[in-house]
Design a protein around this motif. Sequence first.
Motif, PDB file in Angstrom:
ATOM      1  N   ARG A  81      -6.750 -12.983 -31.039  1.00 46.00           N
ATOM      2  CA  ARG A  81      -7.491 -14.176 -31.439  1.00 46.00           C
ATOM      3  C   ARG A  81      -8.524 -13.755 -32.488  1.00 46.00           C
ATOM      4  NH1 ARG A  81      -6.262 -17.551 -26.308  1.00 46.00           N
ATOM      5  NH2 ARG A  81      -5.462 -15.845 -25.045  1.00 46.00           N
ATOM      6  N   LYS A 123      -3.437 -17.896 -17.160  1.00 50.59           N
ATOM      7  CA  LYS A 123      -2.342 -18.862 -17.006  1.00 50.59           C
ATOM      8  C   LYS A 123      -2.167 -19.227 -15.526  1.00 50.59           C
ATOM      9  CE  LYS A 123       0.997 -16.652 -19.102  1.00 50.59           C
ATOM     10  NZ  LYS A 123       2.237 -16.279 -19.837  1.00 50.59           N
ATOM     11  N   THR A 124      -2.214 -18.227 -14.670  1.00 51.44           N
ATOM     12  CA  THR A 124      -2.019 -18.442 -13.228  1.00 51.44           C
ATOM     13  C   THR A 124      -3.182 -17.798 -12.474  1.00 51.44           C
ATOM     14  OG1 THR A 124       0.306 -17.996 -13.680  1.00 51.44           O
ATOM     15  CG2 THR A 124      -0.340 -18.183 -11.343  1.00 51.44           C
ATOM     16  N   PRO A 165      -7.507 -11.968 -23.310  1.00 54.32           N
ATOM     17  CA  PRO A 165      -6.648 -12.658 -22.340  1.00 54.32           C
ATOM     18  C   PRO A 165      -7.336 -13.883 -21.737  1.00 54.32           C
ATOM     19  CG  PRO A 165      -7.652 -10.732 -21.317  1.00 54.32           C
ATOM     20  CD  PRO A 165      -8.178 -10.786 -22.724  1.00 54.32           C
ATOM     21  N   THR A 166      -6.596 -14.975 -21.639  1.00 53.23           N
ATOM     22  CA  THR A 166      -7.084 -16.151 -20.900  1.00 53.23           C
ATOM     23  C   THR A 166      -6.076 -16.473 -19.796  1.00 53.23           C
ATOM     24  OG1 THR A 166      -6.025 -17.605 -22.526  1.00 53.23           O
ATOM     25  CG2 THR A 166      -8.359 -17.115 -22.854  1.00 53.23           C
ATOM     26  N   SER A 199      -1.915 -14.309 -13.844  1.00 46.26           N
ATOM     27  CA  SER A 199      -1.237 -13.925 -15.091  1.00 46.26           C
ATOM     28  C   SER A 199      -2.028 -14.504 -16.247  1.00 46.26           C
ATOM     29  CB  SER A 199       0.211 -14.415 -15.107  1.00 46.26           C
ATOM     30  OG  SER A 199       0.221 -15.822 -15.201  1.00 46.26           O
ATOM     31  N   PHE A 200      -1.868 -13.895 -17.402  1.00 45.16           N
ATOM     32  CA  PHE A 200      -2.729 -14.195 -18.537  1.00 45.16           C
ATOM     33  C   PHE A 200      -1.937 -14.385 -19.816  1.00 45.16           C
ATOM     34  CE2 PHE A 200      -4.980 -11.823 -15.366  1.00 45.16           C
ATOM     35  CZ  PHE A 200      -6.136 -12.564 -15.211  1.00 45.16           C
ATOM     36  N   ASP A 201      -2.535 -15.123 -20.711  1.00 46.33           N
ATOM     37  CA  ASP A 201      -2.023 -15.294 -22.069  1.00 46.33           C
ATOM     38  C   ASP A 201      -2.657 -14.185 -22.912  1.00 46.33           C
ATOM     39  OD1 ASP A 201      -1.198 -16.155 -24.498  1.00 46.33           O
ATOM     40  OD2 ASP A 201      -2.266 -18.077 -24.457  1.00 46.33           O
ATOM     41  N   TRP A 202      -1.847 -13.188 -23.257  1.00 41.49           N
ATOM     42  CA  TRP A 202      -2.384 -11.997 -23.941  1.00 41.49           C
ATOM     43  C   TRP A 202      -2.213 -12.163 -25.445  1.00 41.49           C
ATOM     44  CZ3 TRP A 202      -4.877  -8.239 -21.198  1.00 41.49           C
ATOM     45  CH2 TRP A 202      -4.673  -8.212 -19.820  1.00 41.49           C
ATOM     46  N   GLN A 203      -3.116 -12.885 -26.053  1.00 43.46           N
ATOM     47  CA  GLN A 203      -3.008 -13.153 -27.490  1.00 43.46           C
ATOM     48  C   GLN A 203      -4.057 -12.400 -28.279  1.00 43.46           C
ATOM     49  OE1 GLN A 203      -2.977 -17.052 -29.083  1.00 43.46           O
ATOM     50  NE2 GLN A 203      -1.837 -17.919 -27.341  1.00 43.46           N
ATOM     51  N   ASP A 259      -1.924  -8.565 -15.208  1.00 46.84           N
ATOM     52  CA  ASP A 259      -1.045  -9.545 -14.569  1.00 46.84           C
ATOM     53  C   ASP A 259      -0.581  -8.949 -13.241  1.00 46.84           C
ATOM     54  OD1 ASP A 259      -1.205 -11.193 -16.807  1.00 46.84           O
ATOM     55  OD2 ASP A 259       0.687 -10.479 -17.673  1.00 46.84           O
TER      56      ASP A 259
END
Lengths: 724, 724
Positions: free
Chosen positions: A322, A101-102, A98-99, A316-320, A143
Motif C-alpha cells: 500500500r 479478512k477473517t 496486512p488488514t 487471515s489477512f489481505d497482504w497488500q 494467517d
Amino acid sequence: MQVRYILSLLMLSGAAANAQQKSIAGFKGDATVTQQQLETRFDQQISSAHIGETIRELSAKPHHVGSTGGKAVAESVLAKFKSYGWDTHLVTYQVLFPTPKTRVLELTGPTTYKALLKEPALKEDATSGQEGQLPTYNAWSADGNVTAELVYVNFGLPEDYEWLERAGIDVKGKIVIARYGHSWRGTKPKVAQEHGAIGCIIYSDPAQDGYVQGDVYPKGAYKNEYGVQRGSIMDMVIYPGDPLTPGTGATQNAKRLERSEAANLLKIPVLPISYHDAQPLLAALTGPVAPAAWRGGLPMTYHVGPGTGKVHLEVSFDWQLRPAYDVIAEIKGAQFPDQWIIRGNHHDAWVNGAADPISGLASELEEAKAIGELVKGGYKPARTLVYCAWDAEEPGLIGSTEWVEDHADELQKKAVAYINTDNNGRGFLSAGGSHALEPMMGEIAKEVTDPQTHVSLFERKRAFNAVNAASAKGKRDAMQQQDMKLEALGSGSDYSSFLQHLGIPSLNLGFGGEDNGGEYHSIYDSYDDYTRFKDPGFVYGAALSQTAGRAVLRLADAPALPFDYRSLQKTISTYTDELQALIAEMRETTKANNTLLNTQQYSLAEDKQEKLKLPALEEDVPYIDFSPLQNALSALDKATQQQPVNNLALYQAEQQLLAKDGLPRRSWYKHTIYAPGFYTGYGVKTIPGVREAIEQRNWKEAQTQIGIVADAINRLAVYLTAAR
Amino acid sequence: MQVRYILSLLMLSGAAANAQQKSIAGFKGDATVTQQQLETRFDQQISSAHIGETIRELSAKPHHVGSTGGKAVAESVLAKFKSYGWDTHLVTYQVLFPTPKTRVLELTGPTTYKALLKEPALKEDATSGQEGQLPTYNAWSADGNVTAELVYVNFGLPEDYEWLERAGIDVKGKIVIARYGHSWRGTKPKVAQEHGAIGCIIYSDPAQDGYVQGDVYPKGAYKNEYGVQRGSIMDMVIYPGDPLTPGTGATQNAKRLERSEAANLLKIPVLPISYHDAQPLLAALTGPVAPAAWRGGLPMTYHVGPGTGKVHLEVSFDWQLRPAYDVIAEIKGAQFPDQWIIRGNHHDAWVNGAADPISGLASELEEAKAIGELVKGGYKPARTLVYCAWDAEEPGLIGSTEWVEDHADELQKKAVAYINTDNNGRGFLSAGGSHALEPMMGEIAKEVTDPQTHVSLFERKRAFNAVNAASAKGKRDAMQQQDMKLEALGSGSDYSSFLQHLGIPSLNLGFGGEDNGGEYHSIYDSYDDYTRFKDPGFVYGAALSQTAGRAVLRLADAPALPFDYRSLQKTISTYTDELQALIAEMRETTKANNTLLNTQQYSLAEDKQEKLKLPALEEDVPYIDFSPLQNALSALDKATQQQPVNNLALYQAEQQLLAKDGLPRRSWYKHTIYAPGFYTGYGVKTIPGVREAIEQRNWKEAQTQIGIVADAINRLAVYLTAAR
C-alpha cells in the motif's frame, strides 16, 4: 504507537531554576539576546486553540496507512505546511500492510463462547460509530487456523515460561493467552512462538487497563469491557520498517524479500481481545491456580490451564503493498543549507487517533505555523529545517524508516539532529535522547513554563520526583537536583532509525502522567475522549510546541552547536557501573541459589502439595574484564575536557558510536549505546551488546561486546580530539 | 481467635542442627539421658489418628460460650482429662456475652438492597447446616439503629482517615465500610468511632479473603461470596476479659461495672458481612476513585463515597451474663508442688471451630493423654502440671483472663511458665514468647521432626527463610542462622493475661503457612474443611503435641530451670536500636516533608484535577535521651554474665519488668517489653510505652516512658544479681 507510560521513564533534576534564562548554550553576547527575542516571538505565535482545531480536524475520520482517510490526512498536512510557507512535498513508498479478512475466536468446550471482537459505538463519542475503522487485530499476525488447548501465561515474559516449566506445563502445540503490560505487545507472541505455542491471544486485563484503574469509558477514561488495544507485533527489535525491504527504502522498484524471508515476522496467528471476551476463556481453564503475581482484576480465581476444552483461533489477512505518504516540508538554511535540523511526528493512526498521533502532530504543525510567521517577518534560520509527518508508523515505524533508509548517506552527512514527538497529554515533561544534547534540553526545560503551575517544566517535574521519592534521603536528593537528566531511548516511535540505525543525535519529547486512560489504539482515541481526559484546553499541546520548537530553533541558529560530549561520557560511565553491579549481583544470586539447591533447602522449603519442579542449577558467573570499556571512558573523558569547535564534527560525532556489524543477531541496530531490548521491545537496553549478553548468561559474547563498545568509544575519543 | 497469619511473624534460624540433641538446657549428665528417654516414651504415646478423632468429636456441634454445645464440650474435655488420670475440675465464671437479636443492613437508595447476612449450608460440609449456630455478627457491637450515608475507609487504619481528610471527606455522622485485613478487626470500628462515624460495616474483600487468593469453598479453601468472618471487637488493647470485671475474676458475686462504664466497649453498631453483601453497597458509592492501594478484588471501580443513597444498619443484642466453664486439670509435682507449669488452649468456638480452637486443643489433650500414660508407667513430674481448657476466648480471652485475675497472687508466686496453643495447621513452626525461653525453644525446634520433610522444625523453617529471602545476602545470612528466634507476643490468644498482666513467662506455639483458607470464624471451620485443607492426616497436630509437650516436660523436670536472661537482654537491645532508628527516620522524614511543604513542592507536584488538600506541617522531631535505657541494658548485660542458681528467682524474674501503673491509658497492661498495639490490636508493640509515644509524636511521654522501662530493666538486673 509510542509507549504510553513515558512518565516513569523520566528523571528530571535541577535546583534554583530561573524562568528567565540568562545564557543559551551555543550562543554568546548579542546572539543570545537575538535568540531570546526570536523565541519570544515564536511563543506568541503558538495557540492552544489552534492546536485543538488541528486535532479535531485531523482526527475527524479513521486514517490508517493505505486508507482513504489516511491519504486525506497526508494531503491536509501537506496543504497546511504549504500554507505556512514551507517548501513541501509528498514522498511515497510502497509498503506491506496486512488488514484482516477473517477473525474468529471461540471456546469449543466444555461450555462454548464465541468472542465478539468488536468495540461498540457510544453515543458519548461522536466518531466511535464511523465507517472505515480497522477492526481489532494485531498487524503482522500470521494467517492461521488452529484449534488447541489454552494456557494462561501471565504477561508472556520469558520468566513466566520458567514458572510454567517448573509447574510441568508445556505450551508446545497449544494456544496461549497473555495479558497486555510489562512487555511490549510484540514480545508476547515472539516468546510464545519460541516456546512452541501455535497461537497467541493478548487481552487487556482490568487490573492494568480497565475498571481497577478507574471509571471506564465513557463514564471515565479507562478501558471498558469491550475495548481492545490494536497494535503491531512486528518483531521490531530485529529491524523496523517494511519487512520486505530491510536496510533500503521501499521505493516502487526496490528489491523485495518474499514475505516468508522477512526475519521480523512471526509464524503464528495472534489476536488481541477485550476483557469481556477473555473472561469466558480464562474461566474455562483448570490446572494450577496462577501464582499471586499472575492474578488480574477479573472476578474469578485465575488458573493456568489447560482446561478440558479447546479454543479455535482463525485469522487471515489481505497482504497488500500500500502507498505510504510521508510529508516533507523544508525551509532552507541561510548559512548552512547542508546542515539539517529534522523534526517529525507520524500522521497515521489505528483509527481516529486524536491522541496517537494527532496531538503530537498538531504541536509540530503549530511550530511550523509559528516559524512560517517568523520567516514572513524576516527570520532566516542559519541551518535548514526539515519538518516531517510520517505515514505507517503504527504498523512498525515504516514511513520514517523507509525515508531514513532511502536517504541514509545524505542524512549521515547533513542531519544535525532529529526531534521526535508522538502522542501528547497532560502532566510532566518526558524527554529522552542522545546525552550530548542533555544540557541543551535542561536549559529548555528550565525556561518553558508548565501551564498548570506556572513554574518551569523542570521545577514541576523535580517537585514530583521529590514528593514521590520513597525515602527522606531520596526526597532531599531530588530537591537538590541541579540538572535535568535525559532518558535513554528504546523504541516505539520514529526516532529509532535516525538514532539506532544511523547514529543521528535524536530527541523524543512529550507530556504525560496526568492523562491516563484506556483509549490507546482503540476506536475511543477520539476528539471527544481527548478533550475530556488527555489535554483539556490543549495547553500541553502549546507547551510541547514551545519545548520542541526551542530545540529546533537553537539547533538551527547556534553559532556553536550545543552538543556536550561530557554529558555523554558521564552517562556511559553510569551505564558501565550498572553493568558491573549487574554481573556482580548475578554472581552472588547464582551462588546463593546453587547453594540452596545443593543443600536441599528448596525441597525443604516447598509446599509438598504444590508439586513444583525445583529450579535448575545455573552455571557460576565468571569475572569478566571491563577494563577495555573503562580505559575507553578515560580516553573519552580526556577528549572531552575541551569542546571541539567544528560544528560538523560535533553533530557527526555520535556516528562514531555505531558498530559496523550492528548488534548480535540484529545487525540493523548499529548504535552501541542505545537499543530497544530483545525481550522488552520498546524498553531501552543501554550498552545493549554487553547488557543483553550478561542477562542471557552468554559470558563469552559479553566479553567480545565489551571490546566492540570500547572500540566505538575510543573512536569517538580520537574523533573529538582531532576536531579540537 | 488467634490471628491466622502467624507464619510471617516468625523468624527462625540456626545452623547444623542435630536431629539427635546431645544436651538439654537445665539438665546435666544422667538427668539428660533420663529426660531423653522420657521424651521418647512421650512421643510414642502421641497418635495423629487419635488427635483426628478428638477434632471430629469436639467440632461435631456448634459450641460457643453459653451454649448447650459449649457446655457439652467443656464436660467432654473434663471427662477426657479425668480418663487420662488427671485431677480435674471445672471453674465457672459469670461473664457478659452478647448474642444477636436484630441484624438488618440495607441500602435504601438510589437502588435498594437488603443484605442476606447468612452463610448457606453446603452439601460438601456435613455440619454447615446445623441448628445452634451463632449468626454472623461482631460481638460487643453496641445496640444501634442508624441510617446514614456510607463511606469506604479501606482497612480503616488511622492513615486511611488521613487520606480521607486530605480528600475533604468527613465520616462524622456517617456509616463506614472497612475491609478485613491489615489491622485487627476491633481496631476498625474503634478508629471509625474516634472519627465520629455512627456505624461500621466490616466485610471480607475477595482480594484478601476470597477468589483472588484461590478457589473458593467448597471447591477450594478460600472464602466464598457468602462467607463471613465473625469475631470480637472488644477493645482488648484497653483490657481483655469480661468487660464488667476488669482486674478481678468474674465470680458469681464479683463487683461488676455497669456496661456503660466498661472502657473496652465501643458505642457504635458494627456488623461483619460477606463480599456478596458488600458489593451492592460499594457499587452505590460515588465521590473520588479510591487510591490504588484501597482497591480490592470486586469487579468494579472502588469509589470512596458517599453515594447518593443511604444505608440502614440496625443491630440489637441479648446482653446476658452466661456461665463460662474453664476446665483445669492437674498432676501434682513430686519435688516442687508449688511450681506450676501451665498449659492451655481454649475450647469455645464461634461455630464448630474444628481449626479454631479444636485443632490446638486436641494436641493439648493428646499431650495430657501421653503424660497420663507416663504417670501410669511411674513417671512423676518434679513440678506441678496444670492443663487448662479455656472457655469464652472468642469474645475476648475471657475464660483465661478471669481465671488469671482470680488467681493473680498465687500465679505470681507459683507459675513457672504458661504455654499456649490455639488453632493449628500445616506448615512451619511459629513460636513466640518470653525471650528468656528462646534457647530452650530453639533446642526443641532442632529436635522435633517436621512430618512432611523429616528434618527438624528448625531446619525446615530456616530453609523457607533462605529460599524466600529477597537478596543473595539475605539467603546467605538465613542459611547461616544458628539459633531460633522467638517472636514477641502481641495478643489474640490466651497468653495475654499471663504474660502482659502478671509477667509470667509465656510461650505461644503453632504450625501454619501451608493451610491458608477462608474458613476462619465461619460455619465452614468444620471437620470436613479441616481434613481437606488444614492438616490432612493430623500430622502437624502430632508435631504440636511433641513441641509443646517437650516444653512442658523440660520445664517440669529441669534441675535448673532453662531460663536464659542473656537472650532477653540481647532482644531488648535490638528493640532499643529499633526505637532509635525509628525516631531518627521520623526526624528525617518530617524535615524532608516540611521542606517540601514550605517550598511549595507538594502543590507543584500534585494533579490539579485531584483536589487533594496538602498534608499538614508537622512538629520537628526532637532528640530524646535514650541513655537511661542504654545504661539499664548495660547493667542487665553485666547481671546476666552468670546464671542465677535459684529456680524461684529464675521464673519470677520477668515480673520485675512489670510497671506498677501499666501502660499509658491502659493500666491493665503492665509488661514494659511486650503489648498488643493500641492501633494494631493483635500485632505486637515491643517496649510499647516508648514505641507508641514516638509513633504518636508524644515526645514528652516517650522520654517519661524511657525512664519507666529503664527502671524496670534495672530492677531485673538488681534482682538477677541478687539471685546469683
